[in-house]
Write an enzyme that holds these catalytic residues in place. Structure first.
Site, short mmCIF file in Angstrom:
data_model
loop_
_atom_site.label_atom_id
_atom_site.label_comp_id
_atom_site.label_asym_id
_atom_site.label_seq_id
_atom_site.Cartn_x
_atom_site.Cartn_y
_atom_site.Cartn_z
N SER A 125 0.83 -1.20 0.00
CA SER A 125 0.00 0.00 0.00
C SER A 125 0.86 1.24 0.00
CB SER A 125 -0.95 -0.03 1.20
OG SER A 125 -0.44 0.75 2.24
N SER A 126 0.23 2.39 -0.22
CA SER A 126 0.97 3.66 -0.36
C SER A 126 1.65 4.07 0.94
CB SER A 126 0.03 4.76 -0.82
OG SER A 126 -1.00 4.95 0.13
N CYS A 127 1.29 3.44 2.07
CA CYS A 127 1.91 3.83 3.35
C CYS A 127 3.38 3.39 3.42
CB CYS A 127 1.12 3.29 4.53
SG CYS A 127 1.19 1.51 4.66
N TYR A 154 2.77 -1.65 9.97
CA TYR A 154 2.23 -2.24 8.74
C TYR A 154 3.17 -1.93 7.57
CZ TYR A 154 -1.40 -3.11 5.20
OH TYR A 154 -2.14 -3.59 4.15
N LYS A 158 5.27 -4.35 4.94
CA LYS A 158 5.06 -4.30 3.48
C LYS A 158 6.37 -3.98 2.74
CE LYS A 158 0.67 -5.25 3.11
NZ LYS A 158 0.24 -6.46 2.40
N1 LIG Z 1 -8.31 -1.93 1.45
C1 LIG Z 1 -7.53 -0.97 0.95
O1 LIG Z 1 -7.90 0.22 0.89
C2 LIG Z 1 -6.17 -1.32 0.45
C3 LIG Z 1 -5.40 -0.27 -0.10
C4 LIG Z 1 -4.14 -0.55 -0.56
C5 LIG Z 1 -3.66 -1.84 -0.50
N2 LIG Z 1 -4.40 -2.84 0.01
C6 LIG Z 1 -3.78 -4.17 0.07
O2 LIG Z 1 -4.56 -5.20 -0.48
C7 LIG Z 1 -4.38 -6.41 0.25
C8 LIG Z 1 -5.73 -6.98 0.62
O3 LIG Z 1 -6.49 -6.01 1.31
P1 LIG Z 1 -8.09 -6.12 1.48
O4 LIG Z 1 -8.57 -4.73 1.64
O5 LIG Z 1 -8.65 -7.01 0.44
O6 LIG Z 1 -8.19 -6.83 2.90
P2 LIG Z 1 -9.38 -7.74 3.50
O7 LIG Z 1 -10.67 -7.46 2.81
O8 LIG Z 1 -9.30 -7.56 4.98
O9 LIG Z 1 -8.94 -9.21 3.12
C9 LIG Z 1 -7.79 -9.77 3.69
C10 LIG Z 1 -7.79 -11.24 3.42
O10 LIG Z 1 -6.63 -11.78 4.04
C11 LIG Z 1 -6.95 -13.04 4.56
N3 LIG Z 1 -6.13 -13.31 5.75
C12 LIG Z 1 -5.83 -12.47 6.79
N4 LIG Z 1 -5.10 -13.13 7.71
C13 LIG Z 1 -4.93 -14.41 7.25
C14 LIG Z 1 -4.29 -15.56 7.76
N5 LIG Z 1 -3.63 -15.54 8.93
N6 LIG Z 1 -4.35 -16.70 7.03
C15 LIG Z 1 -5.01 -16.74 5.85
N7 LIG Z 1 -5.63 -15.67 5.30
C16 LIG Z 1 -5.59 -14.52 6.01
C17 LIG Z 1 -8.42 -13.00 4.97
O11 LIG Z 1 -8.92 -14.31 4.80
P3 LIG Z 1 -10.34 -14.85 5.40
O12 LIG Z 1 -11.39 -13.96 4.82
O13 LIG Z 1 -10.45 -16.24 4.93
O14 LIG Z 1 -10.23 -14.70 6.90
C18 LIG Z 1 -8.99 -11.99 3.96
O15 LIG Z 1 -9.63 -12.64 2.92
C19 LIG Z 1 -3.50 -6.05 1.45
O16 LIG Z 1 -2.19 -6.44 1.22
C20 LIG Z 1 -3.56 -4.54 1.52
O17 LIG Z 1 -2.35 -3.99 1.96
C21 LIG Z 1 -5.65 -2.62 0.48
#
Ligand SMILES: NC(=O)c1ccc[n+]([C@@H]2O[C@H](COP(=O)([O-])OP(=O)(O)OC[C@H]3O[C@@H](n4cnc5c(N)ncnc54)[C@H](OP(=O)(O)O)[C@@H]3O)[C@@H](O)[C@H]2O)c1
Length: 330
Positions: A125-127, A154, A158
């Protein structure tokens, strides 16, 4: 709105179509990003996708991850699994935000390397960029200054993921690449106010305030500027990285345009149809004044976002209305 991109076209190695039968493991396939990537690949015709919930495979467990990757032998791994959250969640849980993210990504990257998986797409992520880096943020600004203290835990995890992928790429010539998306929103977002990001939190607050006929109180002055990308546009960037060999190890993924938090709030208020006041609580912090990514490197290769902010917010709100199980207090 302002634009952070200055696009010139560059050449890449394209290998579209030949990957449709590839086995693609999407770690975190139930999350907002993972589920969007799954839909994008399925729509493109990929029919050999694999995913495991955290209950089926805890990615913090090194042995379990090594065994799984060895047994499945995926052609491509997309790491969309992480412990994710907004400022409050990051600030209150520094240890899990550092340690669980390191464990998840280290286990996946190392298992992929040992099983000789040739393509790995790491999402950060951008952070990762320094707090006071010039705007728009370029990939070259990584590790040039100090991080924002609230989400440094975090961010450091990353940054380690980006460096692990870069090291494998440099030493072994494998196609390990990192994509750094800006703030994302869309289907399967997190609407829990204790852990959510700003846009889904506002959607929920305006929805509840409309139902209760109350004003909405928001943090800060409303003047900071932020960039938002609809998650399906990110999924297209991931698909682009699956189907092409990108020449460098790190790419920003954003729209190139940012809005003030005030404009964001008014856009969400209009979408939801809330008629009350917006109260800005200036006793609460504003955070960084501006955070805009320069995504011209990926755009110059051929990816571009398609969904504007208003359209995206409408689609996200439609999804929220159909799928949320929140009960606004009457
Ligand atoms: N959301 C944003 O605004 C944003 C912005 C920039 C970058 N990102 C990046 O995108 C990526 C995904 O983000 P997201 O927003 O999609 O997050 P999310 O909706 O919270 O999904 C995270 C996923 O990770 C899985 N997970 C977490 N801990 C786990 C573990 N111990 N074992 C197996 N699976 C695990 C969860 O699985 P279960 O559902 O099966 O529990 C969930 O499906 C991250 O790397 C984040 O940095 C997100």
């Amino acid at each position: 709105m302002s634009n952070g991109n200055n696009t010139t076209k560059h050449n890449i190695t394209t290998s579209s179509q030949q990957h449709i039968t590839d086995k693609v493991y999407i770690a975190g396939h139930r999350g907002m990003v993972g589920s969007s990537v799954w839909r994008a690949l399925q729509t493109k015709g990929y029919n050999n996708l694999i995913g495991k919930t955290s209950t089926e495979l805890d990615l913090r467990n090194q042995q379990a991850v090594t065994d799984f990757i060895k047994a499945e032998q995926p052609d491509v791994i997309i790491d969309a699994a992480a412990r994710v959250g907004g400022i409050l969640a990051n600030n209150n849980n520094p240890y899990p935000f550092l340690m669980e993210n390191l464990q998840i990504q280290n286990n996946l990257i190392d298992a992929a390397h040992k099983a000789d998986v040739q393509k790995f797409i790491f999402l950060g992520s951008s952070c990762i960029y320094p707090k006071f880096a010039p705007q728009p943020l370029k990939e070259a600004y990584l590790l040039t200054d100090s991080l924002e203290p609230t989400n440094q835990w975090y961010a450091i995890a990353k940054i380690a993921g980006v460096k692990a992928c870069e090291a494998i790429r440099k030493q072994y010539g494998k196609d390990f690449v990192s994509l750094m998306p800006t703030n994302l929103y869309g289907p399967n977002d997190n609407f829990d106010l204790m852990s959510s990001h700003v846009l889904p939190a506002m959607l929920r607050k305006f929805y509840e305030a409309k139902a209760n006929n109350t004003p909405v109180t928001l943090w800060g002055s409303g003047t900071p500027m932020r960039e938002f990308l609809y998650v399906d546009d990110l999924a297209q960037a991931v698909l682009f990285a699956v189907e092409n060999t990108l020449p460098e190890h790190l790419y920003n993924v954003g729209t190139g345009s940012d809005v003030t938090i005030k404009v964001l709030a008014e856009t969400i208020q209009n979408t939801v149809g809330h008629k009350g006041d917006i109260i800005w609580d200036s006793s609460k912090p504003d955070g960084t004044p501006r955070k805009l990514m320069d995504s011209s490197k990926l755009r110059s290769l051929g990816w571009e976002p398609k969904i504007g902010l208003e359209e995206g917010i409408s689609m996200a709100y439609e999804w929220f209305l159909k799928n949320n199980n929140l009960n606004p207090k009457k």
